[in-house]
Every structure is written in C-alpha cells, then in structure tokens.
Design an enzyme around this catalytic site. Structure first.
Site, short mmCIF file in Angstrom:
data_model
loop_
_atom_site.label_atom_id
_atom_site.label_comp_id
_atom_site.label_asym_id
_atom_site.label_seq_id
_atom_site.Cartn_x
_atom_site.Cartn_y
_atom_site.Cartn_z
N VAL A 84 1.96 1.93 4.62
CA VAL A 84 2.16 3.13 5.44
C VAL A 84 2.14 4.35 4.53
O VAL A 84 2.85 4.39 3.52
CB VAL A 84 3.50 3.06 6.21
CG1 VAL A 84 3.77 4.37 6.93
CG2 VAL A 84 3.50 1.90 7.20
N ALA A 129 4.81 6.92 0.52
CA ALA A 129 4.17 5.71 1.06
C ALA A 129 5.06 4.51 0.81
O ALA A 129 6.04 4.60 0.07
CB ALA A 129 2.81 5.49 0.39
N LYS A 130 4.76 3.43 1.43
CA LYS A 130 5.44 2.16 1.14
C LYS A 130 4.55 1.04 1.64
O LYS A 130 3.74 1.24 2.55
CB LYS A 130 6.79 2.10 1.88
CG LYS A 130 7.79 1.23 1.19
CD LYS A 130 8.39 1.94 -0.01
CE LYS A 130 9.40 1.10 -0.75
NZ LYS A 130 10.10 1.89 -1.77
N GLY A 131 4.71 -0.14 1.05
CA GLY A 131 3.91 -1.28 1.48
C GLY A 131 4.72 -2.54 1.42
O GLY A 131 5.80 -2.57 0.81
N ASP A 170 8.84 -2.85 -5.95
CA ASP A 170 9.99 -2.72 -5.05
C ASP A 170 10.60 -4.12 -4.96
O ASP A 170 10.39 -4.93 -5.87
CB ASP A 170 9.53 -2.18 -3.68
CG ASP A 170 10.67 -1.66 -2.84
OD1 ASP A 170 11.20 -0.58 -3.16
OD2 ASP A 170 11.07 -2.32 -1.87
#
Ligand code: NAD
Length: 440
Positions: A84, A129-131, A170
């Site tokens: 995202v 962002a992050k995934g 992460d």
C-alpha cells in the site's frame, strides 16, 4: 482544494465530512481506525480543507498480489501479498515489509499512513508505504522464504524503485530479506540498485548505525521528554515491554545515560529487579537462549504487571494495542515512549491525558529507524558512506529538532504530543499538496 461535485453544499471544513465512511463495526483495536481517529482529530483542529481531507484519508495505491512458490516438497502454494502506498507527495514511498500470518489489508493501510506522518514529522523527503505477505515464517524453510521474497518482489517490480517506493525490514523480515529484494530488483534492472531497499547488510550498501537507530531515537526522545518535564535522566526508572531490536537497544542506550532499567519483557516472560537489570547481560542471555525466560538475577512478574510498575518511563516496544482503556488507569509512569507502532489505543490516550502522562507518540518516538533509512538511501545514491559518529550525530540533530517542533505545536494549540505530531505532519503534507495542486 475543492473536490466536491455539488459546490452549493460543499463542506467548508474537514469536520463536516469526517466519520461518514467509518465502519461502525471496527473495534478500538482496528489499526486503521486507531490511526484515523487521531488523523480526524488533528484534521479538525487544523480546519483542514475537506477536499484535502478526503485525499489524505485514502491510500494512493493498494496492491494485492498472488505469490505462488514451489514448496520444498514439490507442491505449489500461493500466498497473498500486499503493498500500500499511502501518499507520495513529499517524495518516494517508504515503508517496511512484514511476513506474518495475521497481516491484513487494513493493517497494511494503517501502517502505510503512519509512515506518511512519521516521515513528515521528522521532515525527511519520503511518503508512506507498507507491505506484507500473509504467511507463517516459522513453518517455512529458508529457501521457501527466499522464493516468497523474490516472487513478491518481481510482482511489484513496477512499483519498487529508489525514486518511487523503497521497502525496509519489518516484522519477520530482516537484512537478509532486504538483500534478496535488492538482488531480485537488480537482476531485472540489469545493474546493481542498492538504493531500492534500506536496512540492508552494511557490506552491500547498508548504513552504519541503522540497526541501533530506532532504539537510539527512543533514548533521545525520552531524554528530551524528561528534560521538558524537569525530571533527571540519571537515576530515572524505566520498564521496557519487548526486548527485540528496539526495546533492547533503547534499554542499553538509556542505561548508558544513567537510567535504571528495572523491568523488561519479551514474548516468553517479564522480569523485574528494583536494583536494575544489567542490559548487556540480559541481551547476551537472549543471544544464547533466544528468550529472556530463565534469566537469573531478576524476579518473574506477570507480563501485564510490567505496564503498571512504579517507574518514571514506560517503553512499550513490542506489539500494537498494549495500552488500552483497561490498563491505562493503572499506569503510573510519568513518560511513555512508544517504541512500537500503535501500542496505545485512542481510548487509552484520553485516560493517559487526564492523568497527565506525557506520551511521546510512535510517529515521533520510533522515527529514528526511518531517519537512518533515509541516510542509507542518501549514502547509496551518492555512493559515499559516512562513519558511525556522523550517522549518530545527524540522527541526534533531526530527532531533537523534531521533538521540539512537536512540543511547540502542542504548546501553541494546547493539545497532547500525539495530536501535535499529527497536526505537524498533516500540515506538512497538506502544504505540498496545495503547492503541487491536483493533476488533471
Ligand atoms: P523484534 O521482533 O526485534 O522484537 C519484538 C520483541 O517483542 C521481542 O522481544 C518479542 O519477544 C517481544 N514481544 C512480542 N510479543 C510480545 C508481548 N505480547 N509481550 C511482550 N513482549 C512481546 O521487533 P522490533 O524491531 O524491536 O519492533 C518492535 C516494535 O517496534 C514493532 O511494533 C515495530 O513495528 C516497531 N518499530 C520497529 C522499528 C525498527 O527499526 N526495528 C522501527 C519503528 C518501529
């Protein structure tokens, strides 16, 4: 920025549009709602233009990809991956990738937005962002993990890039995973692209000081908070929830400043020693035994007890939603430094504020990590690497300045540090949107 179709009824401030699209079934603990509750509050105080409010409430891109891999036993399994991009107005998207069986799109959306605000709070030129990939790494072999990483990367080849979207480690991803992403990306591009990820091994373009950066940032923010409260750092008592990268390093650096670390916990246990737990010793125990459990020289306490101990500083550095409406009334710490992302629910915020607890919000307290990720990206692009004292000194500069920036907004508007951090961040992102305008 006007985006309403009917200009006659166009709302004039964000407060008129807030809440309409909220899902009433989402709980206090839903991370996207928890983030949005704070965003809404700050947007109202800023009297944010309704058009901009709508823009900033939505992620720019949400990608769901299938990640098929061949298991070691020859079978084919298909995992689900997300990425995202919340907002890229201030620069390329930046944010970690987590491998976890509990990853959901809602969580990834919240974490992506948090990254937007975090980068803006410390004023580095990144968006958020992050995934994530829905998988249980404990059931995967190292080869299967590598295949997931490479296939996920290839599915997102057109999104990732040093100018567009830069992943980082992460939950359950690390330097090794970043090395695979960098390699896969570079193979497709036909040349080495170190700046496509941060949190890489130092040997291949990582930054000195990155591993310690988040914990160091927590130490700096805590020091500034105690100074602001007129409390001495030396001799202050701290309890630390979570003894991984963030918690253990923050505890170690605080101890070096004369803080007494009286309690620490991890997923296996919580331990207490009123005389202080020697942090390097406890870290060595964890290196040898994997968990804190069994560590001699401290008594075992109930994990939930750690949060309500009689300490000056509480450092939640483990999981989301650790501090809730239920336990917040019993917290006696004067300062809470949020090493973890989202450790405090909005319901708990209110209680803590009434009790006069000074909360250093996650988007400021744990921003040391992304700040040194930014340094890593700068060093990779310049192909010129800094020594560790330079990294630490620049981190110190940025975090001290950011703490004072947030404090000044808090004092000016009479709000707590969390809302002040959101206000500062939203205003910085909104300012760029206004300057850039709305394309087409
Ligand atoms: P980590 O995996 O290295 O450590 C997590 C620690 O928390 C471990 O000691 C684990 O045993 C413990 N833990 C897990 N569940 C627990 C529970 N219920 N009670 C007590 N302890 C528990 O992870 P990390 O990198 O230290 O990250 C911790 C938090 O900080 C996460 O919320 C992460 O998103 C956030 N964070 C990390 C960074 C970074 O640079 N590593 C940056 C910003 C934010």
């Amino acid at each position: 920025m006007a985006t309403t179709a009917n200009s006659e009824q166009a709302p004039t401030s964000a407060s008129q549009v807030i809440g309409r699209d909220k899902d009433p079934f989402l709980a206090e603990e839903n991370p996207f709602e928890a983030m949005m509750a704070r965003f809404d509050h700050a947007a109202q105080l800023l009297a944010l233009d309704p058009g901009l409010y709508r823009v900033l409430r939505q992620p720019e891109k949400q990608l769901i990809v299938s990640v098929p891999i061949q298991r070691d036993n020859g079978e084919i399994d298909v995992f689900t991956g997300y990425r995202v991009l919340h907002n890229t107005s201030r620069g390329p998207a930046k944010g970690g990738i987590r491998f976890d069986k509990h990853v959901t799109l809602d969580e990834v959306k919240a974490l992506a937005a948090w990254m937007t605000w975090k980068c803006a709070v410390v004023n580095i030129p990144f968006g958020g962002a992050k995934g994530g990939v829905v998988c249980d790494p404990s059931t995967l072999s190292i080869n299967e993990l590598e295949r997931i990483t490479r296939r996920y990367t290839s599915a997102l080849m057109d999104i990732f890039g040093p100018e567009s979207d830069i992943p980082a480690p992460d939950v359950n991803t690390n330097e090794r995973v970043m090395a695979w992403i960098m390699d896969t990306y570079s193979m497709h591009r036909r040349h080495s692209v170190t700046a496509v990820v941060t949190g890489k091994p130092v040997e291949m373009g990582g930054s000195l000081g990155r591993r310690e950066a988040t914990g160091r940032g927590c130490m700096i923010a805590t020091r500034e908070a105690l100074k602001h409260r007129g409390l001495p750092l030396k001799g202050a008592k701290v309890a630390v929830q979570g003894f991984g990268n963030v918690g253990s390093i923050a505890a170690l650096l605080m101890e070096q400043e004369g803080v007494k670390v009286v309690a620490v916990s991890d997923v296996s246990t919580a331990i207490y020693n009123g005389q202080g737990i020697p942090v390097a010793d406890a870290m060595q125990w964890v290196r040898e035994h994997r968990y804190l459990s069994g560590y001699p020289g401290a008594e075992t306490i109930r994990p939930e007890e750690l949060l309500t101990l009689d300490v000056d500083v509480l450092l939640p550095a483990a999981v989301e939603n650790a501090i809730t409406r239920k336990n917040a009334p019993h917290i006696t710490a004067k300062v809470i430094c949020e090493g973890a992302n989202g450790p405090t629910t909005p319901g708990a915020d209110k209680i803590l504020e009434e009790k006069g607890v000074f909360v250093i919000p996650d988007i400021l307290a744990n921003a040391g990590g992304v700040t040194v990720s930014y340094f890593e990206w700068v060093q990779d692009r310049a192909a010129y690497f800094w020594d560790e004292p330079t990294v630490n000194q620049r981190l110190e500069q940025i975090l001290t300045r950011s703490f004072l920036d947030v404090l000044s907004v808090a004092q000016r508007h009479g709000v707590n540090m969390r809302i002040a951090a959101y206000m500062l961040a939203i205003e910085r992102v909104a300012a760029v949107h206004r300057l850039r305008g709305l394309y087409a």
